[in-house]
Motif scaffolding. Structure first.
Motif: not given
Ligand SMILES: C[S@@+](CC[C@H](N)C(=O)[O-])C[C@H]1O[C@@H](n2cnc3c(N)ncnc32)[C@H](O)[C@@H]1O
Length: 289
Positions: A89-91, A117-122, A124-126, A145-147, A190-192
């Motif tokens: 996961v992203l720091i 919804l938090d999309l791209g949760t990593g 889960g911090c958000i 997207i990542s298990d 979302t923080n994609p």
């Molecule tokens: C910039 S990180 C943000 C992680 C966390 N939300 C944070 O703010 O620290 C982006 C996250 O989006 C996920 N991600 C990348 N492509 C995605 C997709 N197509 N659909 C959903 N999640 C995706 C990544 O696996 C990653 O966990």
């Protein structure tokens, strides 16, 4: 520990140039703090002198490679809490904390809006910070997207669930953007990934590029605008009337993305700065028709 500290000081003085390249601004005080924390609080807890020496050598070899301290200690601070992190996961970054503040303030003012919804949760911090901040039970969906990232989200949820209001619901869903998600959210945060893989890569610190998951960082430039257009279209569809989209993005690209959000149907599209004054967040409302 005094004996280890002596060895650590020797290592630090010898490797200072390498360490400064990996960890800009690192000084002995911070290095010592990281080391003490590791020995006191983590899997580096050791018994005999030889185990202790081996743990120290392992720490040295990781810092020689520039592994971020957060991955070595498996913890990072975000908003008001400590989160478990690993290289899947992203720091969490401090600028993202403003996204939590904006989301929480919207939800506190709108007591009928509970589905988040938090999309791209990593990590889960958000999602977790919002659930703890708002002061009433929310229905939270955290998707990625990542298990492997979702395993980390769940660890953090289990660690923080007792600090959430009773009846908070929290589910994790594996989904490529909206591929597995239902509709009916009041707030999408979302923080994609938002760094262009080639054009922006030179601005990314080597330590980030080498150790943080590329899935969390980069998008291919050829797909960039289309990727976000699809994200905006699906977000608009998935939001309830008067729902809000809050997205973190790249300071150089958000102003190009704002018209795409408007084309998707969003109103009052605004770009908001982070605490450093850089364009960092895009906000759009789905108005009731
Ligand atoms: C910039 S990180 C943000 C992680 C966390 N939300 C944070 O703010 O620290 C982006 C996250 O989006 C996920 N991600 C990348 N492509 C995605 C997709 N197509 N659909 C959903 N999640 C995706 C990544 O696996 C990653 O966990």
């Amino acid at each position: 520990m005094p004996c280890e500290l002596g060895l650590a000081k020797e290592f630090f003085d010898k490797e200072i140039d390498l360490l400064s390249a990996h960890y800009p601004g690192l000084n002995w005080h911070r290095f010592q703090q990281e080391l003490k924390d590791l020995f006191l609080r983590t899997h580096y807890r050791v018994g005999s002198d030889s185990e202790s020496r081996a743990a120290l050598e392992e720490f040295f070899s990781q810092v020689r490679m520039g592994v971020p301290f957060e991955y070595i200690s498996n913890r990072a601070y975000f908003y008001r809490s400590e989160f478990y992190v690993n290289e899947d996961v992203l720091i969490p970054r401090s600028e993202t904390e403003s996204l939590v503040e904006i989301a929480a303030s919207f939800l506190k003012k709108s007591i009928d809006k509970n589905k988040v919804l938090d999309l791209g949760t990593g990590s889960g911090c958000i999602a977790i910070s919002i659930a703890m901040e708002v002061g009433r039970a929310l229905e939270v969906t955290a998707s990625d997207i990542s298990d492997k990232a979702l395993e980390v989200t769940r660890i953090n949820y289990f660690r923080h669930q007792f600090l959430m209001p009773k009846k908070t619901s929290f589910k994790t869903i594996k989904s490529d953007r909206f591929s597995n998600l239902e509709e009916g959210f009041d707030l999408i945060a979302t923080n994609p990934p938002y760094i262009k893989e080639k054009a922006d890569r030179g601005l990314v610190h080597d330590q980030v590029d080498m150790h943080e998951p590329h899935l969390a960082l980069y998008l291919k430039e050829a797909e960039y605008d289309q990727w976000f257009k699809e994200l905006f279209d699906s977000s608009f569809k998935a939001l309830n009337p008067d729902g809000i989209l809050l997205m973190e993005g790249h300071e150089n690209h958000l102003s190009n993305l704002a018209p795409l959000a408007e084309q998707s149907g969003f109103n009052h599209v605004k770009i908001l700065p982070d605490l450093q004054g850089s364009n960092r967040f895009l906000q759009g409302i789905k108005l009731q028709r």
